[in-house]
Design an enzyme around this catalytic site. Sequence first.
Site, PDB file in Angstrom:
ATOM      1  N   ASP A 102       0.863  -1.152   0.000  1.00 21.98           N
ATOM      2  CA  ASP A 102       0.000   0.000   0.000  1.00 21.98           C
ATOM      3  C   ASP A 102       0.917   1.224   0.000  1.00 21.98           C
ATOM      4  O   ASP A 102       2.112   1.102   0.232  1.00 21.98           O
ATOM      5  CB  ASP A 102      -0.846  -0.060   1.281  1.00 21.98           C
ATOM      6  CG  ASP A 102      -1.737   1.133   1.413  1.00 21.98           C
ATOM      7  OD1 ASP A 102      -2.261   1.566   0.384  1.00 21.98           O
ATOM      8  OD2 ASP A 102      -1.902   1.630   2.536  1.00 21.98           O
ATOM      9  N   THR A 114      -0.141   4.930   1.126  1.00 22.83           N
ATOM     10  CA  THR A 114      -0.361   5.870   2.211  1.00 22.83           C
ATOM     11  C   THR A 114      -0.279   5.151   3.550  1.00 22.83           C
ATOM     12  O   THR A 114      -0.959   4.158   3.757  1.00 22.83           O
ATOM     13  CB  THR A 114      -1.744   6.512   2.074  1.00 22.83           C
ATOM     14  OG1 THR A 114      -1.923   6.839   0.710  1.00 22.83           O
ATOM     15  CG2 THR A 114      -1.861   7.724   2.935  1.00 22.83           C
ATOM     16  N   GLU A 162      -3.447  20.380   1.928  1.00 23.93           N
ATOM     17  CA  GLU A 162      -4.028  21.672   2.265  1.00 23.93           C
ATOM     18  C   GLU A 162      -3.614  22.095   3.650  1.00 23.93           C
ATOM     19  O   GLU A 162      -3.230  23.230   3.876  1.00 23.93           O
ATOM     20  CB  GLU A 162      -5.560  21.576   2.227  1.00 23.93           C
ATOM     21  CG  GLU A 162      -6.112  21.546   0.836  1.00 23.93           C
ATOM     22  CD  GLU A 162      -7.269  22.515   0.695  1.00 23.93           C
ATOM     23  OE1 GLU A 162      -8.275  22.291   1.376  1.00 23.93           O
ATOM     24  OE2 GLU A 162      -7.143  23.486  -0.054  1.00 23.93           O
ATOM     25  N   THR A 179      -2.298   1.328  -4.738  1.00 24.72           N
ATOM     26  CA  THR A 179      -2.768   2.412  -3.905  1.00 24.72           C
ATOM     27  C   THR A 179      -4.106   2.925  -4.404  1.00 24.72           C
ATOM     28  O   THR A 179      -4.431   2.827  -5.577  1.00 24.72           O
ATOM     29  CB  THR A 179      -1.745   3.565  -3.865  1.00 24.72           C
ATOM     30  OG1 THR A 179      -2.310   4.636  -3.153  1.00 24.72           O
ATOM     31  CG2 THR A 179      -1.357   4.011  -5.258  1.00 24.72           C
ATOM     32  N   ASN A 196      -8.616  -0.800   3.939  1.00 29.18           N
ATOM     33  CA  ASN A 196      -8.707  -1.127   2.517  1.00 29.18           C
ATOM     34  C   ASN A 196      -7.642  -2.125   2.080  1.00 29.18           C
ATOM     35  O   ASN A 196      -7.661  -2.615   0.967  1.00 29.18           O
ATOM     36  CB  ASN A 196      -8.636   0.146   1.669  1.00 29.18           C
ATOM     37  CG  ASN A 196      -7.391   0.937   1.961  1.00 29.18           C
ATOM     38  OD1 ASN A 196      -6.655   0.614   2.888  1.00 29.18           O
ATOM     39  ND2 ASN A 196      -7.119   1.946   1.182  1.00 29.18           N
TER      40      ASN A 196
END
Lengths: 341, 1188
Positions: B397, B399, B501, B679, B821
Amino acid sequence: MGKENPKVGKPDNTAFTQQRLPAWQPILSAGIVLPLFVVIGLTFIGIGIGLFITSRNVQEIELDYTGDQEGAPCAGCTTNATTNCKCTLPFKIENKFEGPVFMYYGLTNYYQNYRKYGVSRDDDQLYGNIDSLKSPANFCSPYQMGAKQMPIAPCGAIANSLFNDTFRLFYKVNKVYTEVLLDDNGISWWTDYNVKFRNPPEINGSLKNAFEGTVKPLNWPKPVYELSTNPNNNGFINQDFLVWMRIAALPNFRKLYRRISEGNWSRSLPAGNYSLEITYNYPVLSFQGKKKVVFSTVTWMGGKNSFLGIAYLVFGSLCIVMALIMLIVYAKYQVQIDRDM
Amino acid sequence: MSFFGLDCRRKKEKEEERHLRANDREFNLTFQYATNAIKTSKYNLFTFLPMNLFEQFQRIANAYFLFLLILQLIPEISSLSWFTTVVPLMLVLTATAAKDAIEDFNRHKSDSQVNNRQVKVLMDGQLKSEKWRNVQVGDIIKLENNQFVTADLLLLSSSEPLSLVYIETAELDGETNLKVKQSLTVSGDMGDDIEALAAFNGEVRCEPPNNRLDKFTGTLIFKEQKYSLDNDKILLRGCTLRNTEWCFGLVIFAGPETKLMQNCGKTTFKRTSIDRLMNVLVLWIFGFLALMCIILAIGNGIWEYQKGFYFQVFLPWPESVPNSAFSAFLTFWSYVIILNTVVPISLYVSVEIIRLGNSFYIDWDRKMYYPRSDTPAEARTTTLNEELGQIKYIFSDKTGTLTQNIMTFNMCSINGKSYGEVLDFAGQRMEITERTPKVDFSFNRLADPKFVFHDHSLVEAVKLEILEVHAFFRLLSLCHTVMPEEKKEGELLYQAQSPDEGALVTAARNFGFVFRSRTPESITVVEMGETKTYELLAILDFNNVRKRMSVIVRCPEGKLSLYCKGADTIIYERLHPACKTLKDVTTEHLDEFAGEGLRTLVLAYKDLEEGYFEDWRARHHTASTALEEREEKLDELYEEIEKNLQLLGATAIEDKLQDGVPQTIEQLAKADIKMWVLTGDKQETAVNIGYACNMLREEMNDVFIISANTAEDVREELRNARRKIKPETIEAEPIFEVKQPKNKSAVLPEDTVEGEYGLVINGHSLAYGLEKSMEVEFLRTACMCKTVICCRVTPLQKAQVVQLVKKYKKAITLAIGDGANDVSMIKAAHIGVGISGQEGMQAVLSSDFSFAQFRYLQRLLLVHGRWSYIRMCKFLNYFFYKNFTFTLVHFWYGFFCGFSAQTVYDEWYITLYNLVYTSLPVLGMSLFDQDVSDRWSLEYPKLYEPGQLNMYFSIGSFIKCLLHSIYSSLILFFIPYGAMYDTMRDDGKDLADYQSFALLAQTCLLIAVSIQLGLDTAYWTSVNQLFMWGSLAIYFAITLTMYSNGMYLIFTASFPFIGTARNSLNQPNVWLTILLTTILCVLPVVAYRFSRTELRPTINDKVRYKVSKSKHAPPPQATRARIRRTSSRRSGYAFSHAQGYGDLITSSRYLRKNMATFSPRSKTNAKQPGTVLKTYRAVKDTVVDKTL
């Protein structure tokens, strides 16, 4: 988690948990292997020579008296079914046998190591246990119970097949036969005689009474308590019986019959003509067995057996050859490995 | 974690539809629905023994031994005493039973803990506290904040406005963010009115129990009205109530019928390839055993016919044996008993012990312990260790696994000047380390103390009030969708939709442009200590096509401005032509940033004219209320206004990799392990990370990007890629395709490829690539590439990719991930690894191994895995060797004892050989052995390759081991045979008797196998020495004791070998025989191994040679400095946003409702911010849910 106990999860720092135990890490390098082979080879050759010479020094004479050949001395005894058939086997000793000399009987093609034969005994009974004397173990079957459902003592196939030829040895000087005295003492293991086998407790000082209520094995001419007149060699602790009960590992075997240790004979068995008087009882012809008598001296390594000496010599030499081959391989390829590194 | 029992049972016949009535137990009882008690335990006190034994005897080895035991009870066959089988069998059974008992006891404990939790149940008009186990379908229960949901409930009412409840589903799906559920208005109106609730008699008809967590269909009939029910109104067992004071629910499914329990119990039992090989071998061994027994039985038949028949003078045949043929038949079974040791029962136990031991090493390894989160590595499955040494494919994966999911503002380019690098006096770029002085932000009261920046010149630039720098940060503080939270004065917390952000706004904050608060119409910023409120006029939100976002604000001074940030390629098209020179300089900087794997955004602004904007705004309003083609119309409008922008600069954000990720990947690549990244992230971010962690490189021959949208295009793109890599494979293709359907498990050939290629494929294309018709095509192309990155893949696709590789490649796969996930892929792979200490526990819970940092993977594989594999292989080779040798001697002896199933050894020796005499030394070897130390293992990753190729234990090595055993057993029988033939003791007494021969043979055997073990052992710790010499000593001690007078006197006749040891072991020729035999067993092995290392040294030999030459251990791995790459033009744009929710900020009803009262300074309303945020977060979730 743990501000109060900040490192609760941290594993212990020990050589064991971190797999850092100090260790010796040998490798099969040329510096070890080649000298090892040479040393082993030389040692083996040395041992081999020693063993070979020792074995050659053992004097041994083996006499087959089966009587399966026409005209053999005991041929007459093989056919008739009479017991205690006597025959005489003359032989000659070329060189003097240095004492002590041992007399063996040998059987071939005789499967004492057959499993069902080997288990057909009752060690409890032989240990003098009264209960087992009266009700032998099932292993003894079909030699468990005799006539009238009386227990057999000693029970089982081994005991039943006790070797029952007997021998007398005569030394012939100027047509005069002198009997060579044979010692039937000390032919069995000390542990067998003193620990493993015991007579049932005597009743009224009589061994015969102790065996009251049992019958003799089928093949035996007389009951177990009449095997010998010597009370220390009678019953279950009769040494001929003990020797027989220690079953052989292989189908061809020898068993110690007597020691020649009486009087002058203990020093040596002089060269000359001898005559062996055989009381021939034991049937072996049906299964192509052979019967032998062997006279042998012993050394520190036992009787005559050249196998071990030759094996040491052969494998010792092989080691040296291997060492040479590996040396060549090493010389040829080592450079290359060094370059590869 | 008590919910995740292994064993969930189902009973009852299939339920068609569930029908229940609230508050009506009698009615509901007629259906016999399960109560809420769960049972994950298997046994109780009385059923334990029979059930456990029954289960154990289902194992083939145990059943086999039971069968042997029965054979032994038949006197005609019994060739060994009962104890030779019973003692080992009992030991094995007891050990396993003890283990099972402990496990089941723990399950009982957790069951009862769960079943006895308290919950409030509405009964007879009042709330009563009840145990969970007594809750029944149709009951109404009251849950309070932070309580676990008791059963699957229909939400009736809650304390929150609009009957909302917030739940955390971490235990269900691993996601830690809150989800919102809302009840029907009709039930929600009841609130906490107990009387109303007690009178509630709604009837529910719904689907039968099932395991779909995301779906529910049913109807509620209440007061003759029908209401439809969906998943939004259902609270599932396993969730936790959060931020909600109380709620009432109606139990729909209870206990084992809840969705959670229906979902568990499918834990597939993973087995290693060595396990499977062992099972095959055991069958082979059975065959081998049968063959030996047949040969011996035939031999017995012949012997009985030729000799035994005549030997009946002394040994008559029993009545039960009428002829030699029947004797042969019995002998067959007798030999099955005697030769049973070729199928060693203790093998399985020993294998378990070794794996357990090696698992403990993983738990104990300090080098895999992560102090920052206090998490040690954990081997959660203790049966897969050796497979760790055979991994060929890793699926990772991104992240949270490769990256920390932390974004840091690293560099920026403002008006043509690049900031963020630290230069030394000579103007050379310096490596940034822990010790590099950080910028001091103390001038700013509101600065985030966690923010770190090293370039002082930027602060100076801010302090000097350079216009562009101020504009740059002002843009960052205004143009975003972050929500602030200020629980205490001055302690700002930002809730950002994406970490990018957050990082940008935090950077602006620290450089003196603090975003303080927002309302739907305004944004408050503290600019260099001065509070300013900007009027927020419009948010032109981000999406995947636009790749940019803008805000239009009115400054306090009244000026209208548009601020825009976005992908370089997009913004550059919209710049004012006057920016040309600045653009060129900025592009250089962008290339530099991209080369370092940083994510870039370009910032631009534009002043607007009042008149134009008013017009635009009017059109915007019409467009946003349009019913048709709203999206298109809005896009057009956005396009129109985002034009002629003035370039301000660019930001570079580092998606922080976990420590040591590039080095780990490099190491694993050197070990010839292929790494695929799967991913859910966007293509740009994934590619970016690919470069950052060195999987994709500029110097690669080509990186193929497959992003087509139809099956044909995908096939074409894949073929094009392959044509480029290796044209000849295209022609060969049809042959394979024809062959493939016949043979389902066809193994794809390994293609050797020249050059390095990378493949990036996105989720859409992957969906086609995974179709039956194209999977081979896809896999073939993918396997030719050095690096494969699949982006935007669903959890299911992750598992499918893993399964695809498992299906066509005969290779061991490992999947590593951290989130819910990744669970499917972790379960699908041969070995699943979870990254612990982050995002929920789901991945860890379903993994086989877990640790805190990706970099520990290299240690897990290259050190622990390799050692485990080598140890296991050495163990198996040795174990088979020692048992075959042991057994084959019987076989040879058969030819000299009339094939009578006579044993060569004492029966006690047979009993103790595997259990006592040889067990510890081999365990010692398989727990401690190391061919080279861990440092060297990491220094030479190539050492890992033999494991991938199955070189140490395979059918081939098994046959080699068998041949070796045959040789050894021949030596072990015939040397003593020759040496003892017609020989005698030195006092003329018997030495060639059966018992002495047995003693000789067994002593030779034990010493020979011990020396053999010594040869196999590469790492002699003191424990090994102790075990080795200890076992030999114990052998002699036990033997002398068993053969002693005392033992014979105490246990008459049980030890018939009395005196044998004394009478034969004092003979020099016995010892000379032992010496010759053992040396002969071992020397050829030494010669063979020596010659092999000289003639054809393996990588292993070479490294060991090198280790022996070098005096010191290699230095610990240097943490290599990041290599600076010169980059060809490549966009570094990446942003983890999926779809913005700017419209929510300006128009959401929840937000507006709460915003009105929200101001960070008003302390009177202390609770409010939390509520706002909560609502905000919940809304965010629902939005995200919708977009997914």
